[in-house]
Structure formats: C-alpha cells, structure tokens
Design a protein around this motif. Structure first.
Motif, PDB file in Angstrom:
ATOM      1  N   ASP A 164       0.895  -1.323  -0.039  1.00  0.00           N
ATOM      2  CA  ASP A 164      -0.055  -0.193   0.097  1.00  0.00           C
ATOM      3  C   ASP A 164       0.882   1.286   0.027  1.00  0.00           C
ATOM      4  O   ASP A 164       0.608   2.281  -0.740  1.00  0.00           O
ATOM      5  CB  ASP A 164      -0.922   0.038   1.366  1.00  0.00           C
ATOM      6  CG  ASP A 164      -1.987  -1.299   1.212  1.00  0.00           C
ATOM      7  OD1 ASP A 164      -2.562  -1.433  -0.067  1.00  0.00           O
ATOM      8  OD2 ASP A 164      -2.535  -1.447   2.090  1.00  0.00           O
ATOM      9  N   HIS A 165       1.974   1.257   0.712  1.00  0.00           N
ATOM     10  CA  HIS A 165       2.913   2.347   0.604  1.00  0.00           C
ATOM     11  C   HIS A 165       3.659   2.612  -0.536  1.00  0.00           C
ATOM     12  O   HIS A 165       3.718   3.713  -1.034  1.00  0.00           O
ATOM     13  CB  HIS A 165       3.905   2.154   1.941  1.00  0.00           C
ATOM     14  CG  HIS A 165       3.522   2.316   3.348  1.00  0.00           C
ATOM     15  ND1 HIS A 165       3.047   3.761   3.688  1.00  0.00           N
ATOM     16  CD2 HIS A 165       3.381   1.547   4.373  1.00  0.00           C
ATOM     17  CE1 HIS A 165       2.756   3.395   4.959  1.00  0.00           C
ATOM     18  NE2 HIS A 165       2.877   2.214   5.468  1.00  0.00           N
ATOM     19  N   LEU A 166       3.822   1.336  -1.352  1.00  0.00           N
ATOM     20  CA  LEU A 166       4.500   1.476  -2.493  1.00  0.00           C
ATOM     21  C   LEU A 166       3.450   2.061  -3.426  1.00  0.00           C
ATOM     22  O   LEU A 166       3.889   2.893  -4.463  1.00  0.00           O
ATOM     23  CB  LEU A 166       5.019   0.089  -3.141  1.00  0.00           C
ATOM     24  CG  LEU A 166       6.194  -0.438  -2.168  1.00  0.00           C
ATOM     25  CD1 LEU A 166       6.438  -1.727  -3.173  1.00  0.00           C
ATOM     26  CD2 LEU A 166       7.477   0.733  -2.587  1.00  0.00           C
ATOM     27  N   GLU A 167       2.294   1.659  -3.451  1.00  0.00           N
ATOM     28  CA  GLU A 167       1.225   2.249  -4.211  1.00  0.00           C
ATOM     29  C   GLU A 167       0.961   3.781  -4.031  1.00  0.00           C
ATOM     30  O   GLU A 167       0.794   4.448  -5.087  1.00  0.00           O
ATOM     31  CB  GLU A 167       0.006   1.535  -3.941  1.00  0.00           C
ATOM     32  CG  GLU A 167      -1.327   2.059  -5.052  1.00  0.00           C
ATOM     33  CD  GLU A 167      -1.248   1.691  -6.196  1.00  0.00           C
ATOM     34  OE1 GLU A 167      -1.962   2.075  -7.098  1.00  0.00           O
ATOM     35  OE2 GLU A 167      -0.230   0.742  -6.592  1.00  0.00           O
ATOM     36  N   TRP A 181       1.667   6.713  -6.981  1.00  0.00           N
ATOM     37  CA  TRP A 181       0.768   7.994  -7.309  1.00  0.00           C
ATOM     38  C   TRP A 181       1.592   9.001  -7.046  1.00  0.00           C
ATOM     39  O   TRP A 181       1.224  10.273  -7.619  1.00  0.00           O
ATOM     40  CB  TRP A 181      -0.546   7.719  -6.641  1.00  0.00           C
ATOM     41  CG  TRP A 181      -1.398   6.733  -7.330  1.00  0.00           C
ATOM     42  CD1 TRP A 181      -1.612   5.440  -7.011  1.00  0.00           C
ATOM     43  CD2 TRP A 181      -2.010   6.877  -8.579  1.00  0.00           C
ATOM     44  NE1 TRP A 181      -2.502   4.890  -7.765  1.00  0.00           N
ATOM     45  CE2 TRP A 181      -2.470   5.755  -8.762  1.00  0.00           C
ATOM     46  CE3 TRP A 181      -1.887   7.814  -9.481  1.00  0.00           C
ATOM     47  CZ2 TRP A 181      -3.578   5.417 -10.118  1.00  0.00           C
ATOM     48  CZ3 TRP A 181      -2.624   7.793 -10.638  1.00  0.00           C
ATOM     49  CH2 TRP A 181      -3.519   6.683 -10.795  1.00  0.00           C
ATOM     50  N   LEU A 182       2.311   9.244  -5.943  1.00  0.00           N
ATOM     51  CA  LEU A 182       3.147  10.478  -5.906  1.00  0.00           C
ATOM     52  C   LEU A 182       3.862  10.946  -6.897  1.00  0.00           C
ATOM     53  O   LEU A 182       3.911  11.927  -7.304  1.00  0.00           O
ATOM     54  CB  LEU A 182       3.730  10.513  -4.531  1.00  0.00           C
ATOM     55  CG  LEU A 182       4.736  11.532  -3.812  1.00  0.00           C
ATOM     56  CD1 LEU A 182       4.956  11.572  -2.317  1.00  0.00           C
ATOM     57  CD2 LEU A 182       6.240  11.549  -4.415  1.00  0.00           C
ATOM     58  N   LYS A 225       1.872  14.861   2.163  1.00  0.00           N
ATOM     59  CA  LYS A 225       0.774  13.997   2.323  1.00  0.00           C
ATOM     60  C   LYS A 225       1.167  12.432   2.337  1.00  0.00           C
ATOM     61  O   LYS A 225       0.583  11.772   3.051  1.00  0.00           O
ATOM     62  CB  LYS A 225      -0.101  14.087   1.025  1.00  0.00           C
ATOM     63  CG  LYS A 225      -0.805  15.239   0.819  1.00  0.00           C
ATOM     64  CD  LYS A 225      -1.946  15.118  -0.084  1.00  0.00           C
ATOM     65  CE  LYS A 225      -1.356  14.954  -1.560  1.00  0.00           C
ATOM     66  NZ  LYS A 225      -2.483  14.933  -2.393  1.00  0.00           N
ATOM     67  N   PHE A 226       2.435  12.237   1.739  1.00  0.00           N
ATOM     68  CA  PHE A 226       3.110  10.876   2.029  1.00  0.00           C
ATOM     69  C   PHE A 226       3.594  10.612   3.398  1.00  0.00           C
ATOM     70  O   PHE A 226       3.355   9.390   4.022  1.00  0.00           O
ATOM     71  CB  PHE A 226       4.091  10.680   0.928  1.00  0.00           C
ATOM     72  CG  PHE A 226       4.694   9.243   0.686  1.00  0.00           C
ATOM     73  CD1 PHE A 226       3.861   8.375   0.436  1.00  0.00           C
ATOM     74  CD2 PHE A 226       5.894   8.873   1.461  1.00  0.00           C
ATOM     75  CE1 PHE A 226       4.304   6.883   0.349  1.00  0.00           C
ATOM     76  CE2 PHE A 226       6.655   7.746   1.648  1.00  0.00           C
ATOM     77  CZ  PHE A 226       5.715   6.587   0.646  1.00  0.00           C
ATOM     78  N   ILE A 227       4.052  11.421   3.923  1.00  0.00           N
ATOM     79  CA  ILE A 227       4.615  11.344   5.408  1.00  0.00           C
ATOM     80  C   ILE A 227       3.814  11.682   6.573  1.00  0.00           C
ATOM     81  O   ILE A 227       4.220  11.213   7.463  1.00  0.00           O
ATOM     82  CB  ILE A 227       6.171  11.942   5.494  1.00  0.00           C
ATOM     83  CG1 ILE A 227       5.934  13.568   5.344  1.00  0.00           C
ATOM     84  CG2 ILE A 227       7.181  11.711   4.442  1.00  0.00           C
ATOM     85  CD1 ILE A 227       7.015  14.318   5.443  1.00  0.00           C
ATOM     86  N   SER A 228       2.795  12.405   6.266  1.00  0.00           N
ATOM     87  CA  SER A 228       2.018  12.856   7.238  1.00  0.00           C
ATOM     88  C   SER A 228       1.373  12.048   8.121  1.00  0.00           C
ATOM     89  O   SER A 228       1.094  12.221   9.441  1.00  0.00           O
ATOM     90  CB  SER A 228       1.009  13.839   6.728  1.00  0.00           C
ATOM     91  OG  SER A 228       0.156  13.217   5.705  1.00  0.00           O
TER      92      SER A 228
END
Length: 273
Positions: free
Chosen positions: A13-16, A20-21, A119-122
């Motif tokens: 899920d993190h890779l997904e 998208w990022l 948004k990715f690290i929040s």
C-alpha cells in the motif's frame, strides 16, 4: 500521537501511495514544462544566456563590492567572455529545448511536489504536527527558491566567468558545447535549491534521532573547511568572492544546529512525559 488509521497500510500500500506521488508530480512537471515552452525564447535569451553577458547584474555587483573594499584594479570589473557556445549533435537543440522546459517545470512545480511529499509522510506524524502542513510547504518552497536564486545569481555567473575567461594557452580557443554550458547552469541551480533544504532535512533527521546538535557542533570546523574549499573552486581567485559564497551556506549550517537542538530537546521531553 500519530493518528491511527482504521486499517494499517501494508508495504505494498505504501508503494502504491509512492507510485501515485511520483505520477502526480510528473504530470505537474510536464504541464508546467509545456507552459514554459511558450516562453522559451525569454528563458533562453534572458535566463540561460544571461550570465554570458559581461553586463550581467552579478558582475556589476561584485565589481562594486570589491571596489568598496579598496580593490580598485580587479578582474571582475573587466569581465570578458571570449568563448562561443556551439551545438555539435544533430538533435542537440531539440534535446536542449525539451530538458530546459522540464527543468523549468520542476523548479516551478516544487511547491506541489513538496505538498505531495507531505501527504505521503504525514500519517507517520503526530496529530499536533500535521497542522503545520502550510508552514512546512511555505518554508520548504521559500528555501528552495532562495537556493535557486543563489545558484543562478552567485554560483552560475562566477562559474561561467571563471571557466569562460580561463585560458591555459593563447593558442586554445574556448568553444563550449551547448549541453556542457546548460548542464552546468541546471546543476548549479537545482543543487543549490536542494542544498538550501538543509534545515528541513536536519529537522526530520533530528526527529528520527539520526543526528544531534552535539554532532553538528563537533564537526563545525570540518564543515567550514569543506565550504571554503568548495567556494574556492567555484569562484574567481579572490577572497571577497569566496567569502560571499561561503557565508550563506554556513548560516544555513548554524540554523540547522539550532533546529536540531530544538527538535532534540522537544523529543526528549516527550519521552520523559
């Protein structure tokens, strides 16, 4: 504490999310690159080839500064650019146009990229830290653009001046390849932009416990020597130019020490409570 998701994200899920990022950031860069295509003449003539002009604002500024300090007879006031820029590849100018537009798109789109990174690290941040999203994006973007301006108005013209006017022999004529010239400018600008993100990087490294203010203070002298060596390499051989380049970099280092101390102290208090 960090806000718990109803469903824990797996590694895939993190890779997904990361995919998208990258997709959204790439689209933003390409859209801005397309927009910059319509002002490419201005970008080429006024920006990229600006430092090649002996009357460029940086040369006039350095001339006035050195004269103010009593250096009346100095080379920076007699700027000459005895070189030409040539294209030696069949598709060189097309490649030059495309990559210049993409670079412009990346620089202009940096705030959006930072927003995507946030948004990715929040999800890994505490709830009270997430409210600083706008501040994070503003400070990160401001530092990046200051670095870009520093790279363009300080590093780039000094490099162009040094390499363009340097001659090992009167028999050798400087005819620089288009890719070499523009590559140096792009590298200087983007590298300085990312270098100015040092306080932000130190903030997160300090939160993770990977770096401490004690460590940074301990190696301050080594950092100063490295900065002075780099300044001597990329500037003309006079002390004034080297100091002008070194000062803002060392200021960033000192600010980063303060940030690291603040973060380390706050994280220590959280552990105690």
């Amino acid at each position: 504490m960090a806000k718990n998701n109803l469903k824990e994200m797996s590694f895939l899920d993190h890779l997904e999310e990361l995919r998208w990022l990258l997709v959204r950031s790439t689209i933003a860069i390409l859209v801005l690159a397309l927009g910059s295509f319509f002002i490419s003449d201005f970008i080429f003539e006024k920006i990229l080839f600006g430092p090649k002009n002996p009357d460029f604002i940086t040369y006039r500024f350095f001339c006035e500064v050195t004269q103010f300090f009593g250096f009346q007879d100095n080379d920076i006031c007699k700027v000459e650019m005895p070189f030409i820029i040539q294209n030696t590849d069949m598709g060189g100018q097309i490649s030059f146009l495309i990559w210049t537009c993409i670079t412009t798109g990346f620089i202009l789109g940096f705030p959006f990229i930072i927003w995507e990174v946030w948004k990715f690290i929040s999800p890994a941040l505490y709830d009270n830290e997430k409210k600083y999203a706008k501040l994070f994006i503003f400070v990160s973007s401001l530092l990046f653009f200051l670095g870009v301006l520093f790279g363009y108005y300080i590093i780039t013209p000094l490099s162009v001046y040094f390499f363009g006017s340097f001659s090992a022999s009167a028999e050798i004529v400087n005819e620089f390849n288009l890719e070499s010239y523009t590559g140096m400018i792009k590298t200087s600008v983007i590298a300085c932009g990312l270098l100015f993100e040092l306080p932000i990087i130190i903030y997160f490294l300090s939160k993770l416990g990977l770096i401490t203010p004690t460590f940074m203070r301990k190696y301050r002298k080594i950092a100063l020597v490295i900065v002075l060596i780099l300044s001597a390499i990329i500037t003309p051989p006079d002390v004034i130019s080297q100091v002008i380049v070194a000062i803002p970099i060392m200021m960033l280092y000192e600010i980063s020490i303060f940030i690291s101390a603040f973060v380390t102290k706050r994280e220590t208090l959280k552990i105690k409570t």
